[in-house]
Design a protein around this motif. Structure first.
Motif, PDB file in Angstrom:
ATOM      1  N   ALA A 213      -4.641  -5.648  -7.844  1.00  0.00           N
ATOM      2  CA  ALA A 213      -5.670  -5.939  -6.843  1.00  0.00           C
ATOM      3  C   ALA A 213      -6.122  -7.364  -7.123  1.00  0.00           C
ATOM      4  O   ALA A 213      -6.816  -7.618  -8.109  1.00  0.00           O
ATOM      5  CB  ALA A 213      -6.831  -4.961  -6.962  1.00  0.00           C
TER       6      ALA A 213
ATOM      7  N   SER B   8       2.625   1.807  -3.303  1.00  0.00           N
ATOM      8  CA  SER B   8       1.736   2.232  -4.397  1.00  0.00           C
ATOM      9  C   SER B   8       1.543   3.737  -4.468  1.00  0.00           C
ATOM     10  O   SER B   8       0.926   4.237  -5.411  1.00  0.00           O
ATOM     11  CB  SER B   8       0.381   1.534  -4.286  1.00  0.00           C
ATOM     12  OG  SER B   8      -0.356   2.036  -3.195  1.00  0.00           O
TER      13      SER B   8
ATOM     14  N   ASN C  60      -2.949  -4.864  -3.531  1.00  0.00           N
ATOM     15  CA  ASN C  60      -2.428  -5.796  -2.527  1.00  0.00           C
ATOM     16  C   ASN C  60      -1.288  -6.663  -3.071  1.00  0.00           C
ATOM     17  O   ASN C  60      -0.853  -7.598  -2.408  1.00  0.00           O
ATOM     18  CB  ASN C  60      -3.540  -6.693  -1.975  1.00  0.00           C
ATOM     19  CG  ASN C  60      -4.111  -7.614  -3.030  1.00  0.00           C
ATOM     20  OD1 ASN C  60      -3.876  -7.447  -4.219  1.00  0.00           O
ATOM     21  ND2 ASN C  60      -4.872  -8.603  -2.597  1.00  0.00           N
TER      22      ASN C  60
ATOM     23  N   GLY D 247       0.812  -1.210   0.000  1.00  0.00           N
ATOM     24  CA  GLY D 247       0.000   0.000   0.000  1.00  0.00           C
ATOM     25  C   GLY D 247       0.846   1.260   0.000  1.00  0.00           C
ATOM     26  O   GLY D 247       0.574   2.207  -0.747  1.00  0.00           O
TER      27      GLY D 247
ATOM     28  N   ASN E 271     -12.683  -6.464  -4.877  1.00  0.00           N
ATOM     29  CA  ASN E 271     -11.969  -5.403  -4.169  1.00  0.00           C
ATOM     30  C   ASN E 271     -10.854  -4.898  -5.070  1.00  0.00           C
ATOM     31  O   ASN E 271      -9.998  -5.669  -5.488  1.00  0.00           O
ATOM     32  CB  ASN E 271     -11.400  -5.960  -2.860  1.00  0.00           C
ATOM     33  CG  ASN E 271     -10.788  -4.886  -1.990  1.00  0.00           C
ATOM     34  OD1 ASN E 271     -10.459  -3.809  -2.449  1.00  0.00           O
ATOM     35  ND2 ASN E 271     -10.630  -5.203  -0.723  1.00  0.00           N
ATOM     36  N   ARG E 272     -10.849  -3.597  -5.353  1.00  0.00           N
ATOM     37  CA  ARG E 272      -9.830  -3.015  -6.233  1.00  0.00           C
ATOM     38  C   ARG E 272      -8.703  -2.359  -5.453  1.00  0.00           C
ATOM     39  O   ARG E 272      -7.928  -1.588  -5.996  1.00  0.00           O
ATOM     40  CB  ARG E 272     -10.469  -2.003  -7.185  1.00  0.00           C
ATOM     41  CG  ARG E 272     -11.401  -2.616  -8.217  1.00  0.00           C
ATOM     42  CD  ARG E 272     -10.754  -3.636  -9.111  1.00  0.00           C
ATOM     43  NE  ARG E 272      -9.769  -3.027  -9.997  1.00  0.00           N
ATOM     44  CZ  ARG E 272      -8.861  -3.693 -10.686  1.00  0.00           C
ATOM     45  NH1 ARG E 272      -8.787  -5.003 -10.594  1.00  0.00           N
ATOM     46  NH2 ARG E 272      -8.016  -3.083 -11.465  1.00  0.00           N
ATOM     47  N   SER E 273      -8.575  -2.676  -4.162  1.00  0.00           N
ATOM     48  CA  SER E 273      -7.465  -2.151  -3.373  1.00  0.00           C
ATOM     49  C   SER E 273      -6.183  -2.891  -3.750  1.00  0.00           C
ATOM     50  O   SER E 273      -6.175  -4.118  -3.842  1.00  0.00           O
ATOM     51  CB  SER E 273      -7.725  -2.336  -1.881  1.00  0.00           C
ATOM     52  OG  SER E 273      -8.843  -1.600  -1.489  1.00  0.00           O
TER      53      SER E 273
END
Length: 100
Positions: free
Chosen positions: A46, A26, A55, A23, A51-53
């Motif tokens: 992602a 990024s 990781n 995170g 979920n488009r976070s």
């Protein structure tokens, strides 16, 4: 070794200090268009369903028009090389960044 650990270790060999988590990685460096990536740039993904976070992260090892290859660390297979054109990675791709 996890994916961000691989990136931090690789860049530390070149005396580049980076944050330890995916995170935090990024948000470092400059955002670049995937068409402009070069060796050493970071690719962020992602990989969690719905979920488009970000990781997951990898380092570009080979790039030419229409082709991007990257090295990354996976929990199931260890450190491997993959292609951005592979369906899984293509669909999971979020952004590219240049930190050097």
């Amino acid at each position: 070794m996890d994916c961000s650990g691989l990136v931090v270790t690789a860049f530390s060999k070149e005396n580049v200090t980076l944050p330890r988590t995916t995170g935090d990685l990024s948000t470092r460096g400059d955002w670049i268009d995937v068409k402009d990536v070069q060796e050493g740039d970071l690719l962020f993904f992602a990989t969690s369903k719905n979920n488009r976070s970000v990781n997951h992260v990898g380092i570009v090892t080979n790039s030419r028009p229409g082709y991007v290859e990257f090295i990354h660390s996976t929990t199931s297979r260890g450190v491997i090389t993959s292609k951005l054109s592979e369906r899984y990675w293509y669909l999971a791709y979020v952004q590219a960044r240049r930190v050097m």
